[in-house]
Design a protein around this motif. Structure first.
Motif, PDB file in Angstrom:
ATOM      1  N   ASN A 222       0.834  -1.064  -0.123  1.00 56.05           N
ATOM      2  CA  ASN A 222      -0.096  -0.209  -0.128  1.00 56.05           C
ATOM      3  C   ASN A 222       0.697   1.254  -0.082  1.00 56.05           C
ATOM      4  O   ASN A 222       1.847   1.367   0.683  1.00 56.05           O
ATOM      5  CB  ASN A 222      -0.774   0.198   1.248  1.00 56.05           C
ATOM      6  CG  ASN A 222      -1.977   1.033   1.172  1.00 56.05           C
ATOM      7  OD1 ASN A 222      -1.419   2.166   1.619  1.00 56.05           O
ATOM      8  ND2 ASN A 222      -3.224   0.800   0.743  1.00 56.05           N
ATOM      9  N   THR A 224       0.776   5.676  -0.332  1.00 57.96           N
ATOM     10  CA  THR A 224       0.109   6.753  -0.344  1.00 57.96           C
ATOM     11  C   THR A 224       0.916   7.714  -1.155  1.00 57.96           C
ATOM     12  O   THR A 224       1.921   8.497  -0.526  1.00 57.96           O
ATOM     13  CB  THR A 224      -0.274   7.495   1.034  1.00 57.96           C
ATOM     14  OG1 THR A 224      -0.966   6.471   1.714  1.00 57.96           O
ATOM     15  CG2 THR A 224      -0.958   8.727   0.937  1.00 57.96           C
ATOM     16  N   TRP A 229      -4.351  10.619  -3.300  1.00 57.03           N
ATOM     17  CA  TRP A 229      -4.170   9.550  -3.919  1.00 57.03           C
ATOM     18  C   TRP A 229      -3.599   8.480  -3.254  1.00 57.03           C
ATOM     19  O   TRP A 229      -2.410   8.503  -2.245  1.00 57.03           O
ATOM     20  CB  TRP A 229      -3.465   9.674  -5.477  1.00 57.03           C
ATOM     21  CG  TRP A 229      -4.112  10.489  -6.261  1.00 57.03           C
ATOM     22  CD1 TRP A 229      -4.033  11.793  -6.609  1.00 57.03           C
ATOM     23  CD2 TRP A 229      -5.082   9.822  -7.409  1.00 57.03           C
ATOM     24  NE1 TRP A 229      -4.913  11.889  -7.657  1.00 57.03           N
ATOM     25  CE2 TRP A 229      -5.530  11.057  -8.003  1.00 57.03           C
ATOM     26  CE3 TRP A 229      -5.512   8.413  -7.422  1.00 57.03           C
ATOM     27  CZ2 TRP A 229      -6.641  10.871  -8.937  1.00 57.03           C
ATOM     28  CZ3 TRP A 229      -6.538   8.496  -8.408  1.00 57.03           C
ATOM     29  CH2 TRP A 229      -6.947   9.482  -9.262  1.00 57.03           C
ATOM     30  N   ASN A 230      -4.089   7.178  -3.392  1.00 53.46           N
ATOM     31  CA  ASN A 230      -3.777   6.110  -2.793  1.00 53.46           C
ATOM     32  C   ASN A 230      -3.847   4.837  -3.581  1.00 53.46           C
ATOM     33  O   ASN A 230      -4.683   4.593  -4.073  1.00 53.46           O
ATOM     34  CB  ASN A 230      -4.505   5.713  -1.284  1.00 53.46           C
ATOM     35  CG  ASN A 230      -3.898   4.395  -0.657  1.00 53.46           C
ATOM     36  OD1 ASN A 230      -4.461   3.475  -0.429  1.00 53.46           O
ATOM     37  ND2 ASN A 230      -3.205   4.819   0.405  1.00 53.46           N
ATOM     38  N   THR A 231      -2.767   3.942  -3.502  1.00 55.38           N
ATOM     39  CA  THR A 231      -2.739   2.751  -4.500  1.00 55.38           C
ATOM     40  C   THR A 231      -2.364   1.523  -3.649  1.00 55.38           C
ATOM     41  O   THR A 231      -1.587   1.568  -2.679  1.00 55.38           O
ATOM     42  CB  THR A 231      -1.944   3.049  -5.694  1.00 55.38           C
ATOM     43  OG1 THR A 231      -2.234   1.805  -6.497  1.00 55.38           O
ATOM     44  CG2 THR A 231      -0.687   3.042  -5.443  1.00 55.38           C
ATOM     45  N   ARG A 277      -5.756  -1.641  -6.775  1.00 54.05           N
ATOM     46  CA  ARG A 277      -6.733  -0.588  -6.452  1.00 54.05           C
ATOM     47  C   ARG A 277      -6.009   0.826  -6.516  1.00 54.05           C
ATOM     48  O   ARG A 277      -4.996   1.064  -5.896  1.00 54.05           O
ATOM     49  CB  ARG A 277      -7.198  -0.963  -5.143  1.00 54.05           C
ATOM     50  CG  ARG A 277      -8.245   0.203  -4.573  1.00 54.05           C
ATOM     51  CD  ARG A 277      -8.468  -0.173  -2.996  1.00 54.05           C
ATOM     52  NE  ARG A 277      -9.832   0.819  -2.515  1.00 54.05           N
ATOM     53  CZ  ARG A 277     -10.743   0.577  -2.455  1.00 54.05           C
ATOM     54  NH1 ARG A 277     -11.374  -0.708  -2.873  1.00 54.05           N
ATOM     55  NH2 ARG A 277     -11.758   1.420  -1.916  1.00 54.05           N
ATOM     56  N   TRP A 278      -6.777   1.776  -7.102  1.00 52.51           N
ATOM     57  CA  TRP A 278      -6.452   3.190  -6.782  1.00 52.51           C
ATOM     58  C   TRP A 278      -7.739   3.971  -6.373  1.00 52.51           C
ATOM     59  O   TRP A 278      -8.858   3.686  -6.581  1.00 52.51           O
ATOM     60  CB  TRP A 278      -6.448   3.864  -8.212  1.00 52.51           C
ATOM     61  CG  TRP A 278      -5.056   3.429  -9.146  1.00 52.51           C
ATOM     62  CD1 TRP A 278      -4.580   2.111  -9.800  1.00 52.51           C
ATOM     63  CD2 TRP A 278      -3.850   4.048  -9.104  1.00 52.51           C
ATOM     64  NE1 TRP A 278      -3.327   2.253  -9.922  1.00 52.51           N
ATOM     65  CE2 TRP A 278      -2.775   3.461  -9.676  1.00 52.51           C
ATOM     66  CE3 TRP A 278      -3.486   5.390  -8.389  1.00 52.51           C
ATOM     67  CZ2 TRP A 278      -1.466   3.861  -9.611  1.00 52.51           C
ATOM     68  CZ3 TRP A 278      -2.006   5.913  -8.504  1.00 52.51           C
ATOM     69  CH2 TRP A 278      -1.306   5.168  -9.163  1.00 52.51           C
ATOM     70  N   GLN A 279      -7.292   4.717  -5.372  1.00 55.18           N
ATOM     71  CA  GLN A 279      -8.376   5.578  -4.462  1.00 55.18           C
ATOM     72  C   GLN A 279      -8.108   6.969  -4.431  1.00 55.18           C
ATOM     73  O   GLN A 279      -6.827   7.328  -4.389  1.00 55.18           O
ATOM     74  CB  GLN A 279      -8.380   4.921  -3.044  1.00 55.18           C
ATOM     75  CG  GLN A 279      -9.489   5.400  -2.290  1.00 55.18           C
ATOM     76  CD  GLN A 279      -9.684   4.753  -0.975  1.00 55.18           C
ATOM     77  OE1 GLN A 279      -9.072   3.770  -0.868  1.00 55.18           O
ATOM     78  NE2 GLN A 279     -10.749   5.118  -0.199  1.00 55.18           N
ATOM     79  N   TYR A 280      -9.039   7.754  -4.665  1.00 57.00           N
ATOM     80  CA  TYR A 280      -8.992   9.143  -4.392  1.00 57.00           C
ATOM     81  C   TYR A 280      -9.952   9.697  -3.442  1.00 57.00           C
ATOM     82  O   TYR A 280     -11.132   9.429  -3.395  1.00 57.00           O
ATOM     83  CB  TYR A 280      -9.228   9.746  -5.974  1.00 57.00           C
ATOM     84  CG  TYR A 280      -9.116  11.258  -5.930  1.00 57.00           C
ATOM     85  CD1 TYR A 280      -8.222  11.938  -6.090  1.00 57.00           C
ATOM     86  CD2 TYR A 280     -10.499  11.949  -5.920  1.00 57.00           C
ATOM     87  CE1 TYR A 280      -7.846  13.515  -6.230  1.00 57.00           C
ATOM     88  CE2 TYR A 280     -10.404  13.498  -5.946  1.00 57.00           C
ATOM     89  CZ  TYR A 280      -9.121  13.908  -5.995  1.00 57.00           C
ATOM     90  OH  TYR A 280      -8.876  15.398  -6.072  1.00 57.00           O
ATOM     91  N   ASN A 281      -9.375  10.675  -2.740  1.00 58.92           N
ATOM     92  CA  ASN A 281     -10.370  11.287  -1.629  1.00 58.92           C
ATOM     93  C   ASN A 281      -9.637  12.568  -1.439  1.00 58.92           C
ATOM     94  O   ASN A 281      -8.757  12.867  -1.007  1.00 58.92           O
ATOM     95  CB  ASN A 281     -10.296  10.326  -0.239  1.00 58.92           C
ATOM     96  CG  ASN A 281     -11.360  10.928   0.728  1.00 58.92           C
ATOM     97  OD1 ASN A 281     -12.226  11.606   0.359  1.00 58.92           O
ATOM     98  ND2 ASN A 281     -11.029  10.252   1.883  1.00 58.92           N
ATOM     99  N   ASN A 290     -12.822   5.436  -6.659  1.00 57.69           N
ATOM    100  CA  ASN A 290     -11.836   4.608  -6.564  1.00 57.69           C
ATOM    101  C   ASN A 290     -12.106   3.438  -7.964  1.00 57.69           C
ATOM    102  O   ASN A 290     -13.191   3.561  -8.575  1.00 57.69           O
ATOM    103  CB  ASN A 290     -12.081   3.554  -5.534  1.00 57.69           C
ATOM    104  CG  ASN A 290     -13.306   2.802  -5.112  1.00 57.69           C
ATOM    105  OD1 ASN A 290     -13.619   1.894  -5.987  1.00 57.69           O
ATOM    106  ND2 ASN A 290     -14.062   3.440  -4.236  1.00 57.69           N
ATOM    107  N   VAL A 292     -10.951  -0.569  -9.080  1.00 52.94           N
ATOM    108  CA  VAL A 292     -10.200  -1.700  -8.673  1.00 52.94           C
ATOM    109  C   VAL A 292     -10.223  -2.687  -9.929  1.00 52.94           C
ATOM    110  O   VAL A 292     -11.041  -2.959 -10.291  1.00 52.94           O
ATOM    111  CB  VAL A 292     -10.885  -2.429  -7.663  1.00 52.94           C
ATOM    112  CG1 VAL A 292     -10.229  -3.550  -6.967  1.00 52.94           C
ATOM    113  CG2 VAL A 292     -10.996  -1.289  -6.333  1.00 52.94           C
TER     114      VAL A 292
END
Length: 504
Positions: A222, A224, A229-231, A277-281, A290, A292
């Motif tokens: 994981n 950040t 952005w986090n993947t 997984r890519w996540q945006y917040n 996100n 996946v």
């Protein structure tokens, strides 16, 4: 309950085999559960013990018309078990800890089943299972290292008495010892966890022995990139032995018209699971989303030869196996609005599943594609009120490249609305579901449930009414790996439940 259904078994050739049912069944539940939990949570240690016992006297009976032939229906599934779970954790200085966990269960599962031809199948099944594991964790040079080891013992016995065999006893035992070291490293923006599980397994079925060494890696990474952005990347491998039911060489009836016949070979299946997984917040602007991607491969899935014989559906293991491969892509994007804590999100997913079936004694490849699109709305204007709404469209399409089996498509809509009202110690919940399909032969279905609860520090009570409008018709059309099913059910008009919980 009254039910009508049509099933097309696609593993029976180009047109499949159509099975029709019309049944009127009464089901009776009589279940008793006793549970005792002890917990002690202190600064330097934690102890938990949960003891549970269960017994039931459930049964159902009725009449059923199977492909135009009327017959009685009766089944008496009985279940009783005693289970105990113990967990103890001891903490030391310098982030060290030691733990022991134990799980024990004894199951007794007798059952009586009335078959299509009027004969009875009687089963008597016993299972004893005990798992004991321990772990030790410590930290070296910024690395968290854990050693997890243990043993598992399982014994099962099944006696079968039906129209094809006279009281055959089958005995299965499985023991394995495992050792799983794992290493974790963590910084404010990066985390990695690597584990390797090694299991030495011994199995015995009716005098036949088999040993296996299973090695399963597990990796999680994981990262950040920024505050928004986090993947993550995950890989998992899991090997597992097939259920011992697949080893039994005499017919075992799973319902009044279908049976399964296995062989003495003790096989394993292995699953590989890779996901990215890519996540945006963005908290400031209230944007989130996100995407996946997942890949799953199951190796060694058994293949069965199927046929109808005197209105009985037979599944016989061929000794062959195949690999199932699935790809899935999920995406979601949403926006939060500060006023009233309102959020709106759009979601979608697409999956492709490639698998094989035996059709006319030939291994035949299939592909099933599924597409889902939906919108979700959540609204929480003040503490007393919360609303959640979701609507989605689902479409599935199954095809066979050589056109041995005709292609099949299905689409339907599903809408859900939940309303929560929470004044003080009260919680009132209203759930609504509405289903409709592009298949004109399937009617719309709407159901609504109401729950009223009152909660205090030492006790709580909840009164629930399911299907408050007393609607009875429930229609669905769905697909599985080897069937396409239409089902029409007349339910009981209403169900009420009162639940009271006490904390001593």
């Amino acid at each position: 309950m009254e039910n009508r259904s049509e099933r097309v078994f696609i593993n029976m050739g180009n047109d499949g085999i159509l099975l029709t049912e019309k049944q009127n069944v009464s089901r009776y539940r009589n279940e008793w559960t006793l549970e005792n939990t002890y917990k002690s949570n202190k600064d330097n240690g934690y102890l938990s013990n949960n003891l549970k016992a269960y017994i039931d006297f459930n049964h159902s009976n009725g009449t059923i018309v199977h492909n135009g032939v009327s017959t009685r229906q009766r089944v008496e599934p009985r279940k009783r078990f005693v289970a105990d779970d113990i967990e103890w954790i001891k903490s030391f200085a310098n982030e060290k800890s030691f733990s022991i966990a134990s799980h024990f269960i004894y199951d007794y599962l007798p059952a009586t089943l009335l078959l299509f031809d009027g004969s009875l199948q009687k089963l008597s099944q016993h299972k004893t299972e005990w798992d004991l594991s321990t772990s030790f964790r410590h930290k070296i040079a910024g690395l968290n290292i854990t050693y997890h080891t243990g043993v598992s013992i399982k014994k099962q016995g099944l006696k079968i008495d039906n129209r094809d065999t006279m009281t055959q006893a089958n005995n299965y035992s499985q023991q394995y010892a495992f050792f799983m070291p794992s290493v974790s490293y963590k910084t404010p923006s990066f985390r990695i966890h690597v584990a390797l599980q090694m299991r030495f397994m011994h199995r015995k079925f009716n005098g036949i022995h088999k040993n296996n060494l299973l090695i399963d890696p597990n990796i999680l990474i994981n990262y950040t990139l920024t505050s928004r952005w986090n993947t993550s990347l995950t890989y998992m491998q899991a090997g597992s032995p097939a259920s011992y039911i697949q080893y039994i060489t005499v017919p075992l009836y799973t319902n009044y018209y279908s049976m399964i016949v296995g062989d003495n070979m003790m096989r394993n299946t292995t699953m590989h699971n890779l996901s990215h997984r890519w996540q945006y917040n963005d908290v400031i602007h209230g944007m989130f989303g996100n995407i996946v991607f997942s890949y799953i491969k199951i190796k060694g899935k058994p293949l069965y030869e199927n046929r109808f014989n005197n209105n009985f559906y037979e599944n016989k293991f061929t000794g062959l196996s195949s690999d199932d491969i699935s790809y899935m892509l999920n995406a979601k994007i949403g926006k939060s609005i500060g006023w009233g804590k309102l959020s709106i999100a759009l979601s979608g997913s697409s999956s492709w599943n490639n698998y094989s079936l035996m059709v006319a004694k030939t291994i035949t490849d299939f592909r099933q594609n599924t597409l889902t699109a939906g919108v979700e709305v959540a609204y929480h204007p003040f503490d007393l009120l919360s609303i959640e709404a979701k609507t989605s469209y689902n479409h599935s399409h199954r095809k066979q490249p050589e056109n041995i089996v005709k292609p099949y498509s299905l689409g339907y809509f599903n809408h859900n609305l939940k309303i929560f009202f929470m004044p003080g110690s009260w919680q009132i919940e209203l759930k609504n579901e509405f289903f409709h399909s592009n298949d004109k032969a399937v009617n719309n279905s709407f159901f609504s449930d109401l729950s009223v609860g009152y909660k205090k520090k030492t006790w709580e009570a909840t009164f629930t009414i399911n299907n408050i409008f007393g609607l009875q018709d429930f229609e669905r059309r769905y697909t599985s790996a080897n069937q396409q099913v239409y089902s029409y059910t007349i339910l009981r008009p209403r169900e009420a439940l009162l639940k009271v919980s006490l904390s001593l």
